[in-house]
Scaffold this motif. Structure first.
Motif, PDB file in Angstrom:
ATOM      1  N   LEU A 194       0.853  -1.184   0.000  1.00 55.18           N
ATOM      2  CA  LEU A 194       0.000   0.000   0.000  1.00 55.18           C
ATOM      3  C   LEU A 194       0.898   1.247   0.000  1.00 55.18           C
ATOM      4  CD1 LEU A 194      -2.603  -1.131   2.703  1.00 55.18           C
ATOM      5  CD2 LEU A 194      -2.696  -1.492   0.221  1.00 55.18           C
ATOM      6  N   ASP A 195       0.267   2.402   0.087  1.00 52.96           N
ATOM      7  CA  ASP A 195       1.039   3.649   0.124  1.00 52.96           C
ATOM      8  C   ASP A 195       1.906   3.708   1.387  1.00 52.96           C
ATOM      9  OD1 ASP A 195      -0.157   4.351  -2.236  1.00 52.96           O
ATOM     10  OD2 ASP A 195      -1.754   5.544  -1.268  1.00 52.96           O
ATOM     11  N   ASN A 196       2.944   4.542   1.326  1.00 55.12           N
ATOM     12  CA  ASN A 196       3.812   4.801   2.477  1.00 55.12           C
ATOM     13  C   ASN A 196       4.523   3.540   2.979  1.00 55.12           C
ATOM     14  OD1 ASN A 196       3.021   7.583   2.538  1.00 55.12           O
ATOM     15  ND2 ASN A 196       1.133   6.951   3.590  1.00 55.12           N
ATOM     16  N   TYR A 197       4.808   2.625   2.054  1.00 60.98           N
ATOM     17  CA  TYR A 197       5.550   1.405   2.364  1.00 60.98           C
ATOM     18  C   TYR A 197       4.873   0.552   3.447  1.00 60.98           C
ATOM     19  CZ  TYR A 197       9.313   3.449  -0.394  1.00 60.98           C
ATOM     20  OH  TYR A 197      10.047   3.987  -1.423  1.00 60.98           O
ATOM     21  N   ILE A 198       3.561   0.484   3.340  1.00 57.80           N
ATOM     22  CA  ILE A 198       2.796  -0.371   4.252  1.00 57.80           C
ATOM     23  C   ILE A 198       2.436  -1.660   3.509  1.00 57.80           C
ATOM     24  CG2 ILE A 198       0.697  -0.633   5.621  1.00 57.80           C
ATOM     25  CD1 ILE A 198       2.667   1.368   6.753  1.00 57.80           C
ATOM     26  N   GLY A 199       2.876  -2.776   4.087  1.00 59.29           N
ATOM     27  CA  GLY A 199       2.536  -4.070   3.506  1.00 59.29           C
ATOM     28  C   GLY A 199       1.182  -4.546   4.015  1.00 59.29           C
ATOM     29  N   TYR A 200       0.419  -5.192   3.135  1.00 55.96           N
ATOM     30  CA  TYR A 200      -0.927  -5.661   3.489  1.00 55.96           C
ATOM     31  C   TYR A 200      -1.019  -7.150   3.165  1.00 55.96           C
ATOM     32  CZ  TYR A 200      -5.993  -6.426   3.009  1.00 55.96           C
ATOM     33  OH  TYR A 200      -7.262  -6.921   3.101  1.00 55.96           O
ATOM     34  N   ILE A 201      -1.366  -7.962   4.167  1.00 58.42           N
ATOM     35  CA  ILE A 201      -1.525  -9.400   3.969  1.00 58.42           C
ATOM     36  C   ILE A 201      -2.918  -9.822   4.432  1.00 58.42           C
ATOM     37  CG2 ILE A 201      -0.745 -11.699   4.681  1.00 58.42           C
ATOM     38  CD1 ILE A 201       2.051 -10.670   4.835  1.00 58.42           C
ATOM     39  N   LYS A 202      -3.646 -10.415   3.516  1.00 59.24           N
ATOM     40  CA  LYS A 202      -5.002 -10.886   3.801  1.00 59.24           C
ATOM     41  C   LYS A 202      -4.957 -12.401   3.993  1.00 59.24           C
ATOM     42  CE  LYS A 202      -9.625 -11.157   3.605  1.00 59.24           C
ATOM     43  NZ  LYS A 202     -10.511 -10.638   4.656  1.00 59.24           N
TER      44      LYS A 202
END
Length: 246
Positions: A194-202
Motif C-alpha cells: 500500500l502507500d507509504n511502504y505499508i505491507g498488506y496481507i489478507k
C-alpha cells in the motif's frame, strides 16, 4: 478371642454375594437393553411405515447416512458430526488446501440459485468470462431450483478431468459454459504493498498450505521495503490449529 467360621459358611456367603451382584447387574443391563430396544423398535416401525407408504424411490444408502447423521446430531454437540466416506475425503482435501471443481466460491442467492462470490486464479472459471455476482441456474441440464443448491454444488465438484455444463445468468441473459473440472490449490493468503511502504496481507483461512503462502507473501513485501505490515483476518473462516500456530 478370634471368631471362626466354617469353610462351608464362607463359601455360602461368597455364593450369595455373587448371586446378588449378578441379579443387580442383570437388572441394570436389562433396563439399558430395554431402552436400546425401544429406540431400535421405534426406528423399525418408522422404516416399515415409510416403505409401505412413501410414494417415490428410496435410496437405502441415503437413509442409513441420514440415520447416522441424526444420531450424532442428537448429542447436541456442535463439535461432533458424522461424515460419509465421500464427505470425509472432501474434508481432508479442503484441510490440505486443495479442491476439485471449477474454482469458484459461491453462496445461495435469495432466488435459490447459485451466486458466484469469488473466482480463484488459475482455475477453469478464471479462464472463462464468468464474473462475480453471476447466477448459475442450471448444472448438466438440470435447473438448480429442482436439483437443489447442495446437490448442484456436489455435481460441479465431482471427479477431476471431467466436463460439466452450466448455464450462467447475467442481467437476465443466459449463457452456457462447458468447463472441465480439475484440482485447484486454494489461495488463503494474498499480499500487496500500500502507500507509504505499508505491507498488506489478507488471510482468509488456515489450511495446510497457508503457512507457505503466508511466508511467500511476507518475504515479498519485506523485499519491497515494507516499514509496517497490516494483517487482515476479517471474514476469516478458521481452519487448522497447526496451520494457525505455524
Amino acid at each position: 478371642m478370634n471368631k471362626k467360621i466354617s469353610l462351608g459358611f464362607a463359601i455360602s456367603l461368597v455364593a450369595i454375594a455373587s448371586a446378588v451382584t449378578f441379579i443387580l447387574t442383570s437388572f441394570f443391563s436389562l433396563q439399558s437393553f430395554n431402552k436400546k430396544f425401544e429406540k431400535y423398535d421405534s426406528l423399525q416401525e418408522i422404516d416399515t411405515l415409510v416403505h409401505e407408504n412413501f410414494y417415490g424411490d428410496i435410496d437405502e444408502n441415503d437413509i442409513n447416512n441420514g440415520i447416522l447423521k441424526g444420531y450424532i446430531s442428537g448429542l447436541n454437540d456442535k463439535y461432533s458430526r458424522y461424515l460419509t466416506a465421500d464427505e470425509y475425503t472432501d474434508e481432508k482435501s479442503d484441510n490440505a488446501g486443495e479442491m476439485t471443481g471449477l474454482g469458484i466460491t459461491v453462496k445461495k442467492d435469495d432466488s435459490g440459485y447459485i451466486k458466484v462470490t469469488e473466482i480463484m486464479p488459475d482455475s477453469p472459471a478464471s479462464e472463462s468470462d464468468i464474473k462475480i455476482d453471476d447466477l448459475i441456474v442450471s448444472v448438466n441440464g438440470n435447473d438448480v431450483l429442482e436439483t437443489g443448491f447442495e446437490k448442484s454444488m456436489e455435481i460441479m465438484s465431482e471427479k477431476d478431468n471431467t466436463e460439466v455444463s452450466i448455464i450462467v445468468r447475467r442481467d437476465g441473459v443466459d449463457k452456457t459454459y462447458k468447463l472441465t473440472r480439475r484440482p485447484i490449490e486454494m489461495v488463503t493468503v494474498t499480499g500487496e504493498m500500500l502507500d507509504n511502504y505499508i505491507g498488506y496481507i489478507k488471510i482468509s483461512g488456515f489450511k495446510q498450505n497457508t503457512p507457505q503462502q503466508f511466508n511467500d507473501a511476507l518475504d515479498e513485501i519485506i523485499q519491497n521495503g515494507a516499514k509496517g505490515i497490516i494483517f487482515d483476518l476479517r471474514e476469516n473462516g478458521g481452519g487448522l490449529v497447526d496451520a494457525l500456530e505455524d
